[in-house]
Design a protein around this motif. Structure first.
Motif, short mmCIF file in Angstrom:
data_model
loop_
_atom_site.label_atom_id
_atom_site.label_comp_id
_atom_site.label_asym_id
_atom_site.label_seq_id
_atom_site.Cartn_x
_atom_site.Cartn_y
_atom_site.Cartn_z
N GLY A 161 0.81 -1.21 0.00
CA GLY A 161 0.00 0.00 0.00
C GLY A 161 0.84 1.26 0.00
O GLY A 161 1.78 1.43 -0.80
N GLY A 162 0.52 2.17 0.93
CA GLY A 162 1.23 3.45 0.99
C GLY A 162 2.69 3.31 1.29
O GLY A 162 3.53 4.06 0.75
N ALA A 163 3.06 2.34 2.14
CA ALA A 163 4.47 2.14 2.48
C ALA A 163 5.26 1.71 1.24
O ALA A 163 6.38 2.21 0.99
N LEU A 164 4.69 0.80 0.45
CA LEU A 164 5.38 0.36 -0.75
C LEU A 164 5.49 1.50 -1.76
O LEU A 164 6.53 1.67 -2.43
N GLY A 165 4.44 2.29 -1.85
CA GLY A 165 4.48 3.44 -2.76
C GLY A 165 5.56 4.43 -2.36
O GLY A 165 6.28 4.98 -3.22
N ARG A 166 5.69 4.68 -1.05
CA ARG A 166 6.74 5.59 -0.58
C ARG A 166 8.14 5.05 -0.90
O ARG A 166 9.05 5.79 -1.27
N TRP A 167 8.32 3.75 -0.70
CA TRP A 167 9.62 3.15 -0.96
C TRP A 167 9.98 3.26 -2.45
O TRP A 167 11.13 3.56 -2.80
N ARG A 168 9.02 3.03 -3.29
CA ARG A 168 9.31 3.09 -4.72
C ARG A 168 9.62 4.51 -5.18
O ARG A 168 10.31 4.69 -6.19
N SER A 169 9.10 5.50 -4.46
CA SER A 169 9.36 6.88 -4.85
C SER A 169 10.54 7.49 -4.10
O SER A 169 10.90 8.65 -4.34
N TYR A 170 11.15 6.70 -3.19
CA TYR A 170 12.30 7.20 -2.42
C TYR A 170 13.57 6.99 -3.25
O TYR A 170 13.74 5.92 -3.87
N PRO A 171 14.50 7.95 -3.31
CA PRO A 171 14.48 9.25 -2.60
C PRO A 171 14.05 10.42 -3.48
O PRO A 171 14.07 11.55 -3.04
N LEU A 172 13.64 10.14 -4.71
CA LEU A 172 13.34 11.24 -5.62
C LEU A 172 12.11 12.04 -5.19
O LEU A 172 12.15 13.27 -5.14
#
Length: 346
Positions: A161-172
């Motif tokens: 969910g949101g955690a996976l989405g954040r990881w995929r967009s980290y660090p950009l």
């Protein structure tokens, strides 16, 4: 027992009389404030009720409501209460009468206790058995959820969910702080689901248990004190302690990286499973392989202890009402021992 002409047929005085008879107590009945015009009729009816209740031998006195008692402070003439006064005086002053009353009452109480204590001991045994069943339901439900949560953590279920989405967009497109918050929130959600599942299983089992109708055993909680609130506080404390571990580890480095970045990478590596394998690799690049290994070992043990702490606290919360009932198997033995002592003293 004192009752009036207007209330002598009520349930309360007769309940008291029956209880006193059960205890074989020394009784006297006073029918007070009987209109003098119907003293004979009311007294006869009251006597018939006493006889029907098996209390015909109880000394009975009737005190009339006389016209002269309406004035002069409402005092009755001495003649109206002379028989009652004489009976009470005899009971108070005659040693034999006092001894007889005390002995009879004591024997009556002990005899009544014999049956009631045995019945109470049986009820205590039933109550204790019910308490054990209810407790076992809670413990089994939380043990199952603990095992399920442990498996979900090992499978990296937090990183969804949101955690996976954040990881995929980290660090950009995501900061380390945002990533850490998302991971912790996802962990809290997983634990809340586990607790809710355990509580639902408990409620379903308790629904079929009559003893669970006792006040306080429903498991319902105030709006301000939800499982999400409690678990969120504990797991955010976990993230702060994890950050303290990171600070200790990187303090000796010549060019230490940002603490928040390392903490976010560590939490992601601990909770992401295969999906976040690169988080562990990046962590090793930032602080060295040995440092990363030490942090993952310490952080993993810390995670295990905090997850256990959360589930144990929620289990204890469900058990608290049962513990508050203070039901113990020893109570039955204590009641039986007390009865034995009473019988010996008799």
């Amino acid at each position: 027992m004192v009752t009036t002409a207007a209330r002598y047929a009520d349930a309360v005085p007769w309940h008291l009389l029956r209880t006193a008879k059960e205890y074989n107590a020394t009784l006297v009945s006073v029918l007070d404030r009987v209109p003098h015009q119907v003293v004979g009729e009311v007294s006869k009816q009251y006597g018939a009720l006493l006889t029907k209740a098996g209390l015909g031998e109880v000394p009975r006195f009737t005190v009339p409501e006389l016209p002269e008692s309406a004035g002069g402070g409402g005092l009755l003439p001495a003649t109206a209460v002379a028989p009652l006064r004489a009976w009470l005086t005899h009971r108070a002053q005659d040693p034999a009468a006092r001894a007889q009353a005390m002995s009879r009452t004591a024997r009556g109480v002990i005899d009544s206790l014999k049956g009631r204590l045995a019945e109470l001991a049986g009820a205590v045994a039933v109550q204790n058995a019910a308490s054990l069943r209810l407790t076992a339901v809670v413990e089994e439900a939380y043990e199952r959820e603990h095992a399920r949560v442990k498996g979900r953590l090992q499978a990296g279920a937090v990183m969804a969910g949101g955690a996976l989405g954040r990881w995929r967009s980290y660090p950009l497109d995501c900061t380390a702080g945002e990533l850490l918050d998302a991971v912790v929130d996802s962990l809290v959600t997983l634990l809340v689901c586990g607790v809710s599942s355990a509580d639902q299983r408990i409620d379903e089992a308790w629904w079929h248990e009559p003893a669970a109708d006792a006040p306080g055993l429903t498991g319902r909680e105030p709006e301000a004190e939800t499982a999400e609130h409690r678990i969120g506080l504990v797991m955010r404390r976990w993230s702060r302690v994890l950050e303290e571990y990171v600070e200790e580890e990187i303090r000796s480095l010549e060019d230490p990286p940002d603490t928040e970045v390392v903490t976010a990478l560590l939490a992601t590596a601990l909770l992401g499973g295969r999906r976040t394998r690169s988080a562990g690799e990046t962590l090793a690049t930032r602080i060295g392989a040995h440092g990363a290994l030490r942090l993952r070992d310490r952080g993993g043990r810390l995670l295990t202890s905090y997850v256990e702490k959360v589930l144990r606290a929620e289990r204890d919360r469900r058990l608290a009402p049962l513990d508050g009932l203070d039901v113990h198997p020893e109570t039955q033995a204590e009641l039986i021992a007390a009865l034995s002592v009473l019988q010996k003293e008799r």
